[in-house]
Write a protein that holds these residues in place. Structure first.
Motif, PDB file in Angstrom:
ATOM      1  N   ALA A  49       0.841  -1.190   0.000  1.00 35.75           N
ATOM      2  CA  ALA A  49       0.000   0.000   0.000  1.00 35.75           C
ATOM      3  C   ALA A  49       0.879   1.244   0.000  1.00 35.75           C
ATOM      4  N   THR A  58      -4.548   7.084  -2.043  1.00 36.45           N
ATOM      5  CA  THR A  58      -4.007   5.827  -1.549  1.00 36.45           C
ATOM      6  C   THR A  58      -3.982   4.791  -2.670  1.00 36.45           C
ATOM      7  N   TYR A  59      -3.087   3.833  -2.531  1.00 39.54           N
ATOM      8  CA  TYR A  59      -2.897   2.794  -3.540  1.00 39.54           C
ATOM      9  C   TYR A  59      -2.720   1.464  -2.820  1.00 39.54           C
ATOM     10  N   TYR A  60      -3.217   0.387  -3.431  1.00 39.81           N
ATOM     11  CA  TYR A  60      -3.153  -0.924  -2.805  1.00 39.81           C
ATOM     12  C   TYR A  60      -2.761  -1.991  -3.810  1.00 39.81           C
ATOM     13  N   LYS A  65      -6.256  -5.478  -1.500  1.00 43.98           N
ATOM     14  CA  LYS A  65      -7.314  -4.495  -1.729  1.00 43.98           C
ATOM     15  C   LYS A  65      -8.603  -4.952  -1.062  1.00 43.98           C
ATOM     16  N   PHE A  68      -6.910  -4.251   3.576  1.00 45.57           N
ATOM     17  CA  PHE A  68      -5.933  -3.396   4.251  1.00 45.57           C
ATOM     18  C   PHE A  68      -6.267  -1.935   3.995  1.00 45.57           C
ATOM     19  N   THR A  69      -5.918  -1.091   4.980  1.00 45.95           N
ATOM     20  CA  THR A  69      -6.115   0.354   4.837  1.00 45.95           C
ATOM     21  C   THR A  69      -4.874   1.078   5.327  1.00 45.95           C
ATOM     22  N   ILE A  70      -4.352   1.963   4.496  1.00 52.70           N
ATOM     23  CA  ILE A  70      -3.200   2.775   4.873  1.00 52.70           C
ATOM     24  C   ILE A  70      -3.692   4.163   5.264  1.00 52.70           C
ATOM     25  N   LEU A  81      -0.875   0.863   8.926  1.00 51.77           N
ATOM     26  CA  LEU A  81      -1.464  -0.109   8.012  1.00 51.77           C
ATOM     27  C   LEU A  81      -2.407  -0.992   8.823  1.00 51.77           C
TER      28      LEU A  81
END
Length: 125
Positions: A49, A58-60, A65, A68-70, A81
């Protein structure tokens, strides 16, 4: 110069959650894009991420995808994360990384200038 230190790794059962945190030193942190990568034994380092300096984009990686969350807090400063619905294949050493001067792509490890020492995440089945 930025120093990065990861924390929050550990052992968790499949389906569980972990939250990794990357603490940063250095006055320029708020201007750096940040990323998380991981590397499992015998495998290449994999993009997980990334987040822009402002947090607006944001990018995953495809494999994380939706799970997860950044996020980042430039005031602390940290980049976190949040990992949910963990799977055994998420087992790896997770690295925090900083991009200083702008990236051509957030997905390539060569775009990052500073790296943490890594934190182990192990997901049991």
């Amino acid at each position: 110069q930025v120093q990065l230190v990861e924390s929050g790794g550990g052992l968790v059962q499949a389906g569980g959650s972990l939250r990794l945190s990357c603490g940063a030193s250095g006055r320029s942190f708020s201007t750096y894009a940040m990323g998380w990568f991981r590397q499992a034994p015998g495998k290449e380092r994999e993009f997980v991420a990334a987040v822009t300096w402002s947090g607006s984009h944001t990018y995953y990686g495809n494999s994380v995808k939706g799970r997860f969350t950044i996020s980042r807090d430039n005031a602390k400063p940290t980049v976190d994360l949040q990992m949910n619905s963990l799977k055994p294949e998420d087992t790896a050493v997770y690295y925090c990384a900083a991009n200083r001067a702008g990236w051509r792509t957030p997905f390539d490890a060569v775009e990052y200038d500073y790296w943490g020492q890594g934190t182990q995440v192990t997901v049991s089945s």
